[in-house]
Design a protein around this motif. Sequence first.
Motif, PDB file in Angstrom:
ATOM      1  N   LEU A  94       0.824  -1.209   0.000  1.00 45.06           N
ATOM      2  CA  LEU A  94       0.000   0.000   0.000  1.00 45.06           C
ATOM      3  C   LEU A  94       0.859   1.260   0.000  1.00 45.06           C
ATOM      4  N   ALA A  95       2.086   1.157   0.501  1.00 46.01           N
ATOM      5  CA  ALA A  95       2.970   2.327   0.538  1.00 46.01           C
ATOM      6  C   ALA A  95       3.387   2.787  -0.849  1.00 46.01           C
ATOM      7  N   LEU A  96       3.179   1.928  -1.880  1.00 49.22           N
ATOM      8  CA  LEU A  96       3.476   2.360  -3.247  1.00 49.22           C
ATOM      9  C   LEU A  96       2.700   3.608  -3.600  1.00 49.22           C
ATOM     10  N   GLY A  97       1.483   3.721  -3.081  1.00 54.18           N
ATOM     11  CA  GLY A  97       0.676   4.874  -3.410  1.00 54.18           C
ATOM     12  C   GLY A  97       1.087   6.135  -2.694  1.00 54.18           C
ATOM     13  N   ASP A  98       1.986   6.014  -1.753  1.00 54.91           N
ATOM     14  CA  ASP A  98       2.419   7.204  -1.009  1.00 54.91           C
ATOM     15  C   ASP A  98       3.776   7.737  -1.481  1.00 54.91           C
ATOM     16  N   LEU A  99       4.420   7.037  -2.421  1.00 56.56           N
ATOM     17  CA  LEU A  99       5.749   7.493  -2.887  1.00 56.56           C
ATOM     18  C   LEU A  99       5.596   8.668  -3.834  1.00 56.56           C
ATOM     19  N   ASP A 100       6.431   9.713  -3.667  1.00 60.08           N
ATOM     20  CA  ASP A 100       6.371  10.923  -4.496  1.00 60.08           C
ATOM     21  C   ASP A 100       7.320  10.775  -5.680  1.00 60.08           C
ATOM     22  N   MET A 101       7.022   9.867  -6.625  1.00 58.57           N
ATOM     23  CA  MET A 101       7.876   9.648  -7.810  1.00 58.57           C
ATOM     24  C   MET A 101       7.041   9.054  -8.914  1.00 58.57           C
ATOM     25  N   ASP A 102       7.590   9.091 -10.148  1.00 61.46           N
ATOM     26  CA  ASP A 102       6.898   8.473 -11.256  1.00 61.46           C
ATOM     27  C   ASP A 102       7.576   7.155 -11.602  1.00 61.46           C
ATOM     28  N   ASP A 103       7.031   6.486 -12.628  1.00 70.28           N
ATOM     29  CA  ASP A 103       7.575   5.180 -12.973  1.00 70.28           C
ATOM     30  C   ASP A 103       9.009   5.248 -13.488  1.00 70.28           C
ATOM     31  N   VAL A 104       9.354   6.310 -14.255  1.00 63.55           N
ATOM     32  CA  VAL A 104      10.718   6.459 -14.761  1.00 63.55           C
ATOM     33  C   VAL A 104      11.709   6.580 -13.618  1.00 63.55           C
ATOM     34  N   GLN A 105      11.347   7.384 -12.632  1.00 59.68           N
ATOM     35  CA  GLN A 105      12.228   7.549 -11.484  1.00 59.68           C
ATOM     36  C   GLN A 105      12.371   6.251 -10.701  1.00 59.68           C
ATOM     37  N   ALA A 106      11.280   5.495 -10.613  1.00 52.69           N
ATOM     38  CA  ALA A 106      11.328   4.234  -9.879  1.00 52.69           C
ATOM     39  C   ALA A 106      12.269   3.253 -10.555  1.00 52.69           C
ATOM     40  N   VAL A 107      12.190   3.164 -11.885  1.00 46.88           N
ATOM     41  CA  VAL A 107      13.099   2.265 -12.609  1.00 46.88           C
ATOM     42  C   VAL A 107      14.541   2.694 -12.426  1.00 46.88           C
ATOM     43  N   ARG A 108      14.790   4.005 -12.440  1.00 41.30           N
ATOM     44  CA  ARG A 108      16.148   4.519 -12.248  1.00 41.30           C
ATOM     45  C   ARG A 108      16.684   4.132 -10.870  1.00 41.30           C
ATOM     46  N   LEU A 109      15.798   4.061  -9.855  1.00 35.40           N
ATOM     47  CA  LEU A 109      16.237   3.685  -8.514  1.00 35.40           C
ATOM     48  C   LEU A 109      16.727   2.249  -8.456  1.00 35.40           C
ATOM     49  N   GLY A 110      16.026   1.331  -9.107  1.00 33.22           N
ATOM     50  CA  GLY A 110      16.327  -0.081  -9.003  1.00 33.22           C
ATOM     51  C   GLY A 110      15.472  -0.733  -7.941  1.00 33.22           C
ATOM     52  N   HIS A 111      15.353  -2.083  -8.041  1.00 28.58           N
ATOM     53  CA  HIS A 111      14.418  -2.781  -7.149  1.00 28.58           C
ATOM     54  C   HIS A 111      14.855  -2.741  -5.699  1.00 28.58           C
ATOM     55  N   GLY A 112      16.172  -2.752  -5.451  1.00 23.36           N
ATOM     56  CA  GLY A 112      16.634  -2.746  -4.067  1.00 23.36           C
ATOM     57  C   GLY A 112      16.311  -1.453  -3.355  1.00 23.36           C
ATOM     58  N   GLU A 113      16.601  -0.321  -4.007  1.00 22.69           N
ATOM     59  CA  GLU A 113      16.335   0.975  -3.378  1.00 22.69           C
ATOM     60  C   GLU A 113      14.830   1.216  -3.280  1.00 22.69           C
ATOM     61  N   LEU A 114      14.045   0.735  -4.261  1.00 21.64           N
ATOM     62  CA  LEU A 114      12.587   0.888  -4.184  1.00 21.64           C
ATOM     63  C   LEU A 114      12.029   0.128  -2.984  1.00 21.64           C
ATOM     64  N   ALA A 115      12.547  -1.107  -2.765  1.00 21.27           N
ATOM     65  CA  ALA A 115      12.101  -1.873  -1.600  1.00 21.27           C
ATOM     66  C   ALA A 115      12.452  -1.147  -0.303  1.00 21.27           C
ATOM     67  N   ALA A 116      13.659  -0.532  -0.262  1.00 18.62           N
ATOM     68  CA  ALA A 116      14.060   0.199   0.936  1.00 18.62           C
ATOM     69  C   ALA A 116      13.124   1.377   1.185  1.00 18.62           C
ATOM     70  N   ARG A 117      12.736   2.079   0.080  1.00 12.94           N
ATOM     71  CA  ARG A 117      11.792   3.191   0.242  1.00 12.94           C
ATOM     72  C   ARG A 117      10.456   2.688   0.832  1.00 12.94           C
ATOM     73  N   LEU A 118       9.978   1.521   0.365  1.00 14.61           N
ATOM     74  CA  LEU A 118       8.723   0.977   0.876  1.00 14.61           C
ATOM     75  C   LEU A 118       8.842   0.620   2.356  1.00 14.61           C
ATOM     76  N   ARG A 119      10.009   0.037   2.741  1.00  8.36           N
ATOM     77  CA  ARG A 119      10.183  -0.285   4.158  1.00  8.36           C
ATOM     78  C   ARG A 119      10.127   0.963   5.023  1.00  8.36           C
ATOM     79  N   ARG A 120      10.809   2.048   4.514  1.00  6.47           N
ATOM     80  CA  ARG A 120      10.783   3.285   5.310  1.00  6.47           C
ATOM     81  C   ARG A 120       9.394   3.907   5.313  1.00  6.47           C
ATOM     82  N   GLN A 121       8.656   3.811   4.186  1.00  2.14           N
ATOM     83  CA  GLN A 121       7.335   4.415   4.101  1.00  2.14           C
ATOM     84  C   GLN A 121       6.343   3.694   5.027  1.00  2.14           C
TER      85      GLN A 121
END
Length: 1020
Positions: A94-121
């Motif tokens: 559910l935290a995916l809906g709270d991230l302030d980024m678009d899909d391009v930015q998410a791909v640039r982050l990579g799956h590991g950093e995206l998962a870390a953002r979800l854990r923090r969110q």
Amino acid sequence: MEPAVLGGKLASSLVAPLVKKLFVTGGPGAGLVDRPVRLDRLVSFRGERRTLGEREVRLLAGKLVGAALDSPGEQPFPRDETGAVSDALTARLLALGDLDMDDVQAVRLGHGELAARLRRQAAGSGDGLSTDARYFLDSATEWACLHVLEFFTRRSTFVARTLVAQTRGQAELIAKIDELITRIPRPDARDTAFERRYLPYVAEQHNRLTIYGLDLRESPDRWPLEVAYLNLEATLDGEPDRDPVPGESVPVRTGRTPADEVLDKEPRVLLRGEAGSGKTTLVQWLAVTTARAGTLIPYILPLRTLIRTGPLPTPAAFLSAVGCPLSPPDGWTERVLSAGRALVLVDGLDEVPAADRHTTRDWLRGLVHAYPGNRWLLTTRPTAVRADWLAQEKFRELSLAPMGRAEVATFVHRWHEAARAPEYEQRLLDSLRTKRDLSRLVTNPLMCGLICALHRERRGYLPTGRKELYDAALTMLLARRDRERGMGAVDGAELGEEAQLELLQRIAYALVLSGRNEMSLETAEGIVERALPTLAPLGQEGASAALRTLLLRSGVVRRPAEGILDFVHRTFQDYLAARYAVEEGHLPVLTSRAGDSQWEDVIRMAVAHARPRERVSVLRELLARHTPRLTLLALACLEHATALDPAVRAEVEERAAALIPPRTAEAARDLATAGPLVLELLPGPDELTQAEALGVTVAASVLGGEEPDGALAVLRRFREHPDLHVRRQLVGTWHRFDAHEYAGEVLDHIDRTDLLLDCTSPAQLGTLAGMRPWPRLRVSGPHRAEEIVAAVPEPTAVTELSIGENPLLNDLTVLRALPALTRLTYYDCPNALGLDRLAGLSLAELIISSDHAALSGLRALTSLTLLSLVPKLPGTTLTRSLPLEAPLGFLYLGDRCTESTGLRGLAHWKTLHTLSLGALTTELTEEDWREVAALPGLTRLYLNAAIIRDLPASIGRMPELPTVEELFIPSLEGTEHLAALAPRLPNLMRVALLKRRGHDFPMADFAALFPGVELADFND
């Protein structure tokens, strides 16, 4: 567990559809809106197009967790934590809906950093779980993020949005770079465009070499620099390698370096050189080569020009001050200097008046300090400024070295190439080698160019009297050169040409009388002071100023060391001293010193200056001594005597004709005792008999050790002479000269027929490879067989090889590399082994002269027709050692060879036609002579006179030998009894008697013993 391990438990076919449900389906296009499309607009459980709620997301998470627990293998966590893990995973999704980024930015982050953002969110989503459950939760989150990113990249709008994002990023980067460029200045494009014009201009403008002071009708005074430039050397004055530590001695740098490379090693150089030594030419060459390379920007600043135009120029005026027609962009020179891209060539410090040199130094210091990163060259004559004049600015001092023999030859070649007159080149080189006064004169490009020009104008002949040459040289150096270069007044006394000559000749005469080549400045100043009253007034500066002008501007005298004066060329000293002696009536003083070879050139120049009656007196005085050397000196003086009593000229030529050309080798050696003067007078080869040609080459050979250059020039003229004795003389005198030079000048041009080339030194052996093949070779000295073979340019061309005095010769196998070898000789080679390994060669002749040489394997050489042996043969018969199947026609047995064998078995070789017996140590028995008598084809017999003298019983046992027609007896002393030979040789037709060296006797003593037989007499 790792996401990959978890992926093994959760098939992509299950996870992908579940993740896809989390997002809404978008339309095609880039999705361009005013604001970025955030993830909260993409997820299906938020926004206007909601399709999932929190409950549906929880169901999806439960399916993922349940699938992991139901998969085969070990359980990832305890089942009692299933609900807690599902809730935590739901919170993170559910935290995916709270991230302030678009899909391009998410791909640039990579799956590991995206998962870390979800854990923090979704903070606290894993609290209370066991370690295994938290590890599974984190792995499942990363696995889900992998599929989330994969989903994004497959969306129709992702690729377009990615391109849009990249375009915007590039536009932003370009804008920032443009802003950076405006803040940092860049080179003006006009600089580059100007340099494209300036560098070719410099290369063309200075690619001409000029000799000032020449007015010869058909001699060019300008030619392309690139053709005529001579790379001279600069000497490095002693200087420490570094600053010394107290109490430590530091090595000093000395030596020579090519002059055009000095600035590669030293960025600041003060170069000293005598008048005409090539300083300005070097400056031109550096400018031309640098301009063509384009590595630096050259500036030539001739001080003689700059000093006349007012204050010395600033960098902005460098080009206009020297008359360059090109106008650079504003500030161009300053930019070049500031960037360290300049080569500044300041020429002619000596041409600046002394009063202005302090200003000149300040100008140079200012430039060097303001623009330190450039390269600087300053040229001057040696005495213009003191040694440390620019030491504080770290200028390294060097001096141009005089031209050596090789440089002179190169200059002469290039001069004639540029003048398109190759037909005069070799004749001039020969003159420079044989005429010592000329060779001493051509030590710099200026004088060398003058002589080349004069020689060409005279159609290949220097003046009949060299007075004209020296007059032209002195006029050029003392007056015309500075005037025609546009030199203005310099500091010191103003001296005309005649005034300078008057002072210089007095100094020269004083040096000659004292037998020295240098004097103190104090003594020279005294001579000048005594001469001043006879000259026009020179102002108030007096002798000191006049001497300073001579040292600085004349180019004839110099200061080689502090407080010392000498002449730059000894020939100028002799010429000027002779001029003064004639003017003062001192000719008897000169002739009284004629016995001293050091006075030869002075006397010859005195004849050139003298009046006809004075010449007669000098020549008759020389002839009155009745010595070969003074007779030849008188002959050499005729070259300078344009006007002379014909009777005296005839008398000199008649007396000299008895000496030159020499007609025997002995006369040639006597002639050579007269010294190097002989080389100038030796004729040929045209119109000489063979005996005279041999005499000339012998005389030149003897003088080769004393005057190799002159002797080589004479011998070179005979290199194509057909006579065998002359050619042998040329080959035999190789050791007196530089191996490489003599090979190139003489040996490589000689007809090799019947000649044996002797190599005695490593240098000669090394030179062999660079010559045309020599079929017959003799190599002496300690060389390995491999070295000898390697030195042969064409192994298939060698037919005869002689090796001597060589303890390193051991395995003869190496000689099989010479397949055409038919004759082999070795002597004093005690370690030579392996004769049998030469059986594969067509060896016809073998000579072994080593007393202790090994003869094992000799029997294998079945192709021999000539065999000569000295060492003792093993066994009791010749058939035990000599090759039985060889068709021997000539056999020599000498010294201890027959001590144990005698001549037993000799009759086996029915092919023998010549038997030669040396100084045997054992008597010949009747059995030995029977072996000789049994040879049916024996027609020649050699008997060493030692057998007749020391073993007379051997001759008494000699039977009648009716087949012998020729008898040779070497080493005769004249006391031998030969009467017993004639009756035993009834069919004798010819007898040759060879006298031992140092013995002489009349042939009549032996003629009566051989009536009706041709008798020949030779020296041994």
